[in-house]
Design an enzyme around this catalytic site. Structure first.
Site, PDB file in Angstrom:
ATOM      1  N   GLU A 279       0.841  -1.198   0.000  1.00 12.78           N
ATOM      2  CA  GLU A 279       0.000   0.000   0.000  1.00 12.78           C
ATOM      3  C   GLU A 279       0.875   1.247   0.000  1.00 12.78           C
ATOM      4  O   GLU A 279       1.977   1.246   0.552  1.00 12.78           O
ATOM      5  CB  GLU A 279      -0.874   0.018   1.259  1.00 12.78           C
ATOM      6  CG  GLU A 279      -2.230  -0.632   1.074  1.00 12.78           C
ATOM      7  CD  GLU A 279      -3.225   0.280   0.347  1.00 12.78           C
ATOM      8  OE1 GLU A 279      -2.809   1.164  -0.433  1.00 12.78           O
ATOM      9  OE2 GLU A 279      -4.430   0.096   0.572  1.00 12.78           O
ATOM     10  N   ASP A 280       0.369   2.301  -0.606  1.00 15.97           N
ATOM     11  CA  ASP A 280       1.021   3.601  -0.508  1.00 15.97           C
ATOM     12  C   ASP A 280       0.845   4.159   0.895  1.00 15.97           C
ATOM     13  O   ASP A 280       1.775   4.601   1.535  1.00 15.97           O
ATOM     14  CB  ASP A 280       0.447   4.571  -1.553  1.00 15.97           C
ATOM     15  CG  ASP A 280      -1.081   4.547  -1.615  1.00 15.97           C
ATOM     16  OD1 ASP A 280      -1.719   3.752  -0.890  1.00 15.97           O
ATOM     17  OD2 ASP A 280      -1.653   5.331  -2.389  1.00 15.97           O
TER      18      ASP A 280
ATOM     19  N   PHE B 141      -3.878  15.252   5.318  1.00 17.51           N
ATOM     20  CA  PHE B 141      -3.903  14.804   3.929  1.00 17.51           C
ATOM     21  C   PHE B 141      -2.583  15.113   3.216  1.00 17.51           C
ATOM     22  O   PHE B 141      -2.041  16.216   3.333  1.00 17.51           O
ATOM     23  CB  PHE B 141      -5.072  15.473   3.200  1.00 17.51           C
ATOM     24  CG  PHE B 141      -5.336  14.875   1.857  1.00 17.51           C
ATOM     25  CD1 PHE B 141      -5.954  13.636   1.744  1.00 17.51           C
ATOM     26  CD2 PHE B 141      -4.956  15.537   0.702  1.00 17.51           C
ATOM     27  CE1 PHE B 141      -6.186  13.069   0.500  1.00 17.51           C
ATOM     28  CE2 PHE B 141      -5.193  14.975  -0.550  1.00 17.51           C
ATOM     29  CZ  PHE B 141      -5.810  13.738  -0.647  1.00 17.51           C
TER      30      PHE B 141
ATOM     31  N   ARG C  97      -0.014  12.709  -8.340  1.00 16.49           N
ATOM     32  CA  ARG C  97       0.606  11.378  -8.263  1.00 16.49           C
ATOM     33  C   ARG C  97       2.035  11.358  -8.807  1.00 16.49           C
ATOM     34  O   ARG C  97       2.837  10.520  -8.406  1.00 16.49           O
ATOM     35  CB  ARG C  97      -0.217  10.354  -9.064  1.00 16.49           C
ATOM     36  CG  ARG C  97      -1.594  10.081  -8.493  1.00 16.49           C
ATOM     37  CD  ARG C  97      -2.148   8.809  -9.120  1.00 16.49           C
ATOM     38  NE  ARG C  97      -3.579   8.656  -8.926  1.00 16.49           N
ATOM     39  CZ  ARG C  97      -4.139   8.121  -7.838  1.00 16.49           C
ATOM     40  NH1 ARG C  97      -3.384   7.714  -6.844  1.00 16.49           N
ATOM     41  NH2 ARG C  97      -5.440   8.008  -7.752  1.00 16.49           N
TER      42      ARG C  97
HETATM   43  P1  IMP Z   1      -8.150   3.714   4.119  1.00 20.89           P
HETATM   44  O1  IMP Z   1      -9.062   2.693   3.500  1.00 20.89           O
HETATM   45  O2  IMP Z   1      -8.889   4.792   4.847  1.00 20.89           O
HETATM   46  O3  IMP Z   1      -7.044   3.118   4.971  1.00 20.89           O
HETATM   47  O4  IMP Z   1      -7.469   4.500   2.944  1.00 20.89           O
HETATM   48  C1  IMP Z   1      -6.592   3.909   2.116  1.00 20.89           C
HETATM   49  C2  IMP Z   1      -6.478   4.584   0.764  1.00 20.89           C
HETATM   50  O5  IMP Z   1      -6.984   5.931   0.760  1.00 20.89           O
HETATM   51  C3  IMP Z   1      -5.030   4.689   0.399  1.00 20.89           C
HETATM   52  O6  IMP Z   1      -4.584   3.540  -0.266  1.00 20.89           O
HETATM   53  C4  IMP Z   1      -5.006   5.920  -0.478  1.00 20.89           C
HETATM   54  O7  IMP Z   1      -5.301   5.575  -1.802  1.00 20.89           O
HETATM   55  C5  IMP Z   1      -6.100   6.796   0.078  1.00 20.89           C
HETATM   56  N1  IMP Z   1      -5.541   7.810   1.039  1.00 20.89           N
HETATM   57  C6  IMP Z   1      -5.511   7.726   2.383  1.00 20.89           C
HETATM   58  N2  IMP Z   1      -4.926   8.806   2.938  1.00 20.89           N
HETATM   59  C7  IMP Z   1      -4.560   9.599   1.897  1.00 20.89           C
HETATM   60  C8  IMP Z   1      -3.859  10.877   1.825  1.00 20.89           C
HETATM   61  O8  IMP Z   1      -3.460  11.506   2.820  1.00 20.89           O
HETATM   62  N3  IMP Z   1      -3.666  11.354   0.562  1.00 20.89           N
HETATM   63  C9  IMP Z   1      -4.077  10.702  -0.567  1.00 20.89           C
HETATM   64  N4  IMP Z   1      -4.717   9.520  -0.540  1.00 20.89           N
HETATM   65  C10 IMP Z   1      -4.949   8.967   0.687  1.00 20.89           C
HETATM   66 MG    MG Z   2      -4.325   3.268  -2.176  1.00 18.74          MG
END
Ligand code: IMP
Ligand code: MG
Length: 176
Positions: free
Chosen positions: A100-101, A153, A166
């Site tokens: 994951e990023d 964010f 990106r």
């Molecule tokens: P989660 O399901 O809330 O854990 O979010 C995961 C996904 O949301 C990540 O794989 C990202 O693609 C996106 N995401 C979460 N935080 C950020 C951020 O700070 N910037 C941009 N994308 C985010």
């Molecule tokens: Mg993601």
């Protein structure tokens, strides 16, 4: 400072720091998988850069594949995680390391874990470049974490704000 759509972002994590974090991840993962061939699964779109940089440095035998998930709208996570592109590979008995990023609420991870449980994998591990501990709402442990960041964010290095950012080689944080 940079502007994407209506928002401004300030420099937060340099390309050098990202590089060091990736090296740290690779060192740990390599040590754990010296005796088998893991399957790395990148989570699109955000993880494309980390997958590329991580795998270029992973020198043992491995496989790579991608899955596409989306839970974000604008700058906040939603409960519903959609699978936009599925797996087309038999993973029975394999060790899977999801890349994951960023892990935010963890909703995406929970959806992924449920998905891989159906695949009867030998082992399911999670590696993420960025982790927001204050936002994380799950019990699921994260096996490999690059950099812990505050609940703000960010964009760059694969991460976007409504499609933009990106391509940036370093990471920027939303300006207050
Ligand atoms: P989660 O399901 O809330 O854990 O979010 C995961 C996904 O949301 C990540 O794989 C990202 O693609 C996106 N995401 C979460 N935080 C950020 C951020 O700070 N910037 C941009 N994308 C985010
Ligand atoms: Mg993601």
């Amino acid at each position: 400072m940079i502007q994407l759509h209506d928002k401004q972002f300030v420099p937060f994590i340099s390309a050098k720091e990202i590089d060091l974090a990736i090296t740290k991840l690779v060192t740990k993962i390599s040590a754990d998988y010296s005796n088998e061939i893991p399957v790395f699964i990148g989570v699109l779109n955000g993880a494309f850069m980390v997958v590329s940089d991580l795998l270029k440095r992973y020198s043992s035998p491995c496989e790579v594949s991608f899955i596409k998930m989306a839970s974000y709208e604008g700058t906040s996570s939603t409960e519903e995680v959609k699978q936009l592109l599925g797996l087309n590979q038999d993973l029975t008995g394999r060790s899977v390391i999801v890349i994951e990023d960023i892990v935010d609420t963890g909703n995406t991870l929970v959806a992924l874990k449920a998905l891989f449980e159906k695949e009867k994998v030998k082992e399911f591990k999670i590696a993420t470049l960025f982790f927001k501990p204050e936002a994380y709402q799950q019990d699921l442990p994260i096996d490999y974490v690059g950099i812990r960041i505050p609940n703000k964010f960010i964009v760059g290095y694969g991460l976007d704000y409504d499609g933009l950012g990106r391509n940036l080689p370093e990471v920027y944080q939303l300006k207050d």
